[in-house]
Design an enzyme around this catalytic site. Structure first.
Site, PDB file in Angstrom:
ATOM      1  CB  CYS A 123      -0.925  -0.033   1.213  1.00 58.35           C
ATOM      2  SG  CYS A 123      -2.148   1.286   1.238  1.00 58.35           S
ATOM      3  CB  CYS A 124       3.832   2.298   2.022  1.00 60.56           C
ATOM      4  SG  CYS A 124       3.214   2.797   3.638  1.00 60.56           S
ATOM      5  CB  CYS A 206      -2.388   6.989   5.955  1.00 65.46           C
ATOM      6  SG  CYS A 206      -1.507   7.395   4.447  1.00 65.46           S
ATOM      7  CB  CYS A 209      -1.204   3.382   8.950  1.00 69.07           C
ATOM      8  SG  CYS A 209      -1.788   2.303   7.641  1.00 69.07           S
ATOM      9  CB  CYS A 232       5.914   5.037   4.546  1.00 65.19           C
ATOM     10  SG  CYS A 232       6.806   6.586   4.483  1.00 65.19           S
TER      11      CYS A 232
END
Ligand code: SF4
Length: 236
Positions: A123-124, A206, A209, A232
């Protein structure tokens, strides 16, 4: 930027970064950014998570109108977007918002919902690392707000170093600052900060997280809490 810097090759830039890291270790944050402005001119930018606008403020004093790059992952708290908008409205900077190739809805359709819970590294990569790589393409140097006291993984951050992954000069002008130094600068200059910092968050990323920190935890303990992940991928 001078013609000399325009002609610099990668090896020259790397050497320049390493030498500056040694020479500027004891320089003030503003002196470090003045060096960056004189050396790279418009091919230098600041990246900001909009946790606060301290480095953007310092950089705008060294280079009025400096580019401030913000990664809009699609998962930010509304307060973070509001801080970005306020920085754009009141500071002498040029805010550039980078977005991932896919919206959150498109990512959900391809990988399934809540990728951040199942594979935060991917995702990062999709929402931060790749957009930043593309966004930094035209710059020779970028500045960050990394500080040595934030976490053990950041304890050796040089004030100027070589970003091997991106082949760019990476500048961390407040690497030697403490949280007290940041607070004092914010108070002295009336710098914009993310309202979440007044609400128990010590580091703002985010929304899915990030959680508030508990007493005694380091500033980044609220990021990816409960996981081994600490960064990240932008800084490692
Ligand atoms: S911090 Fe979380 S939501 Fe943001 S890009 Fe990384 S994994 Fe995704």
């Amino acid at each position: 930027m001078t013609a000399v810097q325009e002609e610099r090759g990668t090896d020259d830039l790397k050497e320049l970064a390493e030498r500056a890291g040694r020479d500027l270790e004891d320089a003030s944050a503003l002196e470090i950014l003045q060096w960056a402005a004189e050396t790279f001119g418009k091919r230098f930018c600041v990246t900001s998570s909009m946790e606060d606008a301290v480095v953007a403020h310092l950089a705008s004093r060294a280079l009025p109108g400096v580019d401030v790059v913000f990664l809009d992952t699609g998962y930010h708290f509304p307060e973070t977007i509001g801080t970005r908008d306020a920085v754009e409205a009141v500071m002498d900077v040029n805010v550039i918002t980078l977005t991932p190739r896919r919206t959150v809805a498109e990512q959900d359709a391809q990988y399934g919902p809540k990728l951040h819970d199942r594979d935060p590294d991917l995702c990062c990569k999709l929402r931060k690392v790749r957009p930043l790589e593309e966004g930094l393409e035209n710059y020779l140097a970028w500045a960050t707000g990394l500080r040595r006291d934030e976490s053990p993984t950041r304890a050796n951050t040089p004030v100027v170093g070589w970003d091997e992954k991106r082949q760019k000069v990476k500048i961390s002008p407040i690497a030697r600052w403490s949280q007290e130094d940041v607070d004092a600068y914010v108070a002295e200059h009336g710098v914009l900060t993310n309202p979440l910092l007044m609400d128990g968050y010590a580091s703002v990323g985010c929304a899915p997280c990030t959680r508030r920190v508990l007493e005694g935890e380091d500033a980044r303990a609220g990021r990816w809490a409960g996981r081994s992940k600490t960064e990240c991928g932008l800084h490692g």
